[in-house]
Design a protein around this motif. Structure first.
Motif, PDB file in Angstrom:
ATOM      1  N   ILE A  49     -28.935  -3.288 -45.219  1.00 26.96           N
ATOM      2  CA  ILE A  49     -27.522  -3.671 -45.076  1.00 26.96           C
ATOM      3  C   ILE A  49     -27.191  -4.941 -45.854  1.00 26.96           C
ATOM      4  O   ILE A  49     -26.084  -5.087 -46.378  1.00 26.96           O
ATOM      5  CB  ILE A  49     -27.102  -3.777 -43.588  1.00 26.96           C
ATOM      6  N   ASN A  53     -24.301  -5.025 -48.652  1.00 24.80           N
ATOM      7  CA  ASN A  53     -23.257  -6.060 -48.658  1.00 24.80           C
ATOM      8  C   ASN A  53     -23.215  -6.803 -49.992  1.00 24.80           C
ATOM      9  O   ASN A  53     -22.137  -7.155 -50.485  1.00 24.80           O
ATOM     10  CB  ASN A  53     -23.473  -7.042 -47.506  1.00 24.80           C
ATOM     11  N   HIS A  56     -21.511  -4.550 -52.334  1.00 26.54           N
ATOM     12  CA  HIS A  56     -20.099  -4.480 -51.959  1.00 26.54           C
ATOM     13  C   HIS A  56     -19.333  -5.633 -52.611  1.00 26.54           C
ATOM     14  O   HIS A  56     -18.257  -5.446 -53.182  1.00 26.54           O
ATOM     15  CB  HIS A  56     -19.945  -4.526 -50.438  1.00 26.54           C
ATOM     16  N   LYS A  57     -19.903  -6.824 -52.535  1.00 25.63           N
ATOM     17  CA  LYS A  57     -19.256  -8.005 -53.110  1.00 25.63           C
ATOM     18  C   LYS A  57     -19.114  -7.863 -54.635  1.00 25.63           C
ATOM     19  O   LYS A  57     -18.060  -8.168 -55.207  1.00 25.63           O
ATOM     20  CB  LYS A  57     -20.080  -9.246 -52.753  1.00 25.63           C
ATOM     21  N   SER A  60     -16.648  -4.846 -55.446  1.00 22.12           N
ATOM     22  CA  SER A  60     -15.298  -5.210 -55.005  1.00 22.12           C
ATOM     23  C   SER A  60     -14.617  -6.140 -56.000  1.00 22.12           C
ATOM     24  O   SER A  60     -13.422  -6.005 -56.278  1.00 22.12           O
ATOM     25  CB  SER A  60     -15.378  -5.861 -53.623  1.00 22.12           C
ATOM     26  N   ILE A  89     -21.810   4.232 -47.005  1.00 20.64           N
ATOM     27  CA  ILE A  89     -21.561   2.951 -46.329  1.00 20.64           C
ATOM     28  C   ILE A  89     -20.875   1.984 -47.290  1.00 20.64           C
ATOM     29  O   ILE A  89     -19.878   1.342 -46.943  1.00 20.64           O
ATOM     30  CB  ILE A  89     -22.877   2.357 -45.779  1.00 20.64           C
ATOM     31  N   LEU A  90     -21.399   1.903 -48.523  1.00 18.91           N
ATOM     32  CA  LEU A  90     -20.798   1.025 -49.531  1.00 18.91           C
ATOM     33  C   LEU A  90     -19.363   1.439 -49.834  1.00 18.91           C
ATOM     34  O   LEU A  90     -18.452   0.607 -49.845  1.00 18.91           O
ATOM     35  CB  LEU A  90     -21.637   1.045 -50.808  1.00 18.91           C
ATOM     36  N   LYS A  92     -17.227   3.207 -48.064  1.00 18.86           N
ATOM     37  CA  LYS A  92     -16.332   2.976 -46.925  1.00 18.86           C
ATOM     38  C   LYS A  92     -15.973   1.494 -46.796  1.00 18.86           C
ATOM     39  O   LYS A  92     -14.832   1.144 -46.478  1.00 18.86           O
ATOM     40  CB  LYS A  92     -16.968   3.504 -45.634  1.00 18.86           C
ATOM     41  N   LYS A  93     -16.941   0.620 -47.047  1.00 15.39           N
ATOM     42  CA  LYS A  93     -16.668  -0.827 -47.017  1.00 15.39           C
ATOM     43  C   LYS A  93     -15.677  -1.200 -48.123  1.00 15.39           C
ATOM     44  O   LYS A  93     -14.783  -2.009 -47.915  1.00 15.39           O
ATOM     45  CB  LYS A  93     -17.968  -1.612 -47.193  1.00 15.39           C
ATOM     46  N   LYS A  96     -12.199  -0.080 -47.065  1.00 11.81           N
ATOM     47  CA  LYS A  96     -11.646  -0.950 -46.016  1.00 11.81           C
ATOM     48  C   LYS A  96     -11.214  -2.307 -46.574  1.00 11.81           C
ATOM     49  O   LYS A  96     -10.136  -2.804 -46.255  1.00 11.81           O
ATOM     50  CB  LYS A  96     -12.686  -1.127 -44.908  1.00 11.81           C
ATOM     51  N   SER A  97     -12.052  -2.904 -47.430  1.00 10.38           N
ATOM     52  CA  SER A  97     -11.745  -4.254 -47.912  1.00 10.38           C
ATOM     53  C   SER A  97     -10.731  -4.276 -49.047  1.00 10.38           C
ATOM     54  O   SER A  97     -10.130  -5.305 -49.315  1.00 10.38           O
ATOM     55  CB  SER A  97     -13.029  -4.956 -48.363  1.00 10.38           C
ATOM     56  N   ASP A 102     -10.436   6.804 -48.721  1.00 14.15           N
ATOM     57  CA  ASP A 102     -11.804   7.247 -48.495  1.00 14.15           C
ATOM     58  C   ASP A 102     -11.966   8.721 -48.883  1.00 14.15           C
ATOM     59  O   ASP A 102     -11.429   9.608 -48.234  1.00 14.15           O
ATOM     60  CB  ASP A 102     -12.164   7.044 -47.017  1.00 14.15           C
TER      61      ASP A 102
END
Length: 198
Positions: A49, A53, A56-57, A60, A89-90, A92-93, A96-97, A102
């Protein structure tokens, strides 16, 4: 454009990093180029995770925040749903952010194929015949970004792009977290060269 400067047209695949495989010869010769990002890619695949994350950063920060759909390249195994994979998971994050749509359940594997990392066939037709678009209403007339973890030939992403375009998405962009370096092939070629020149 869903993705900023890394994409110049829809036929290109944006690759954020280079992945150097751990082994040049399985369990006998380690790759001296194996680095932190390559280790992160392997940890990502293991669903770490902290690494999810981290990606994701990174991803994003590269997204243009407009209303588009994120889809993911499906697993080689038709029994693996997209519900809880690291890519899902990535994605979906990211949805959301960044206020995105989706589409993680839009591309599904209908027939299991041999795992590509262990020598499975990489022919694009194999993917075209074993992946299907589910929930086409999510992507119809929408801009789509397909996300994958590692690109080697790019045929999984290209097949997904073709299928999404046929189902009504427009345009469809492609992105992989990393592209596989040709370290193994260069090592094998060098070995052959030395073998025939000694």
């Amino acid at each position: 454009m869903a993705f900023n400067s890394d994409l110049t047209n829809t036929s290109s695949i944006a690759c954020l990093f280079t992945y150097h495989p751990y082994w040049l010869e399985f369990r006998s010769v380690k790759n001296p180029k194996f680095d932190e990002i390559s280790s992160d890619i392997l940890d990502f695949k293991k669903k770490n995770i902290d690494i999810i994350n981290k990606f994701h950063k990174i991803v994003s920060a590269k997204l243009n925040r407009n209303n588009f759909v994120i889809c993911i390249a499906p697993s080689h195994d038709s029994k693996n749903t997209n519900l809880n994979t690291p890519l899902s998971i990535l994605a979906k994050k990211l949805c959301k952010s960044n206020g995105l749509i989706d589409g993680t359940e839009c591309l599904i594997r209908t027939n299991t194929i041999e795992k590509l990392a262990t020598g499975g066939c990489r022919n694009i037709n194999l993917h075209l015949n074993s992946i299907k678009v589910k929930h086409p209403e999510i992507i119809k007339n929408k801009e789509v970004l397909i996300l994958d973890d590692i690109k080697t030939t790019g045929n999984t992403l290209k097949a997904c792009q073709i299928l999404l375009l046929e189902a009504g998405a427009t345009p469809v962009w492609m992105c992989a977290l990393a592209e596989t370096a040709q370290d193994k092939q260069l090592y094998e070629a060098q070995k052959l060269f030395l073998q025939f020149n000694n």
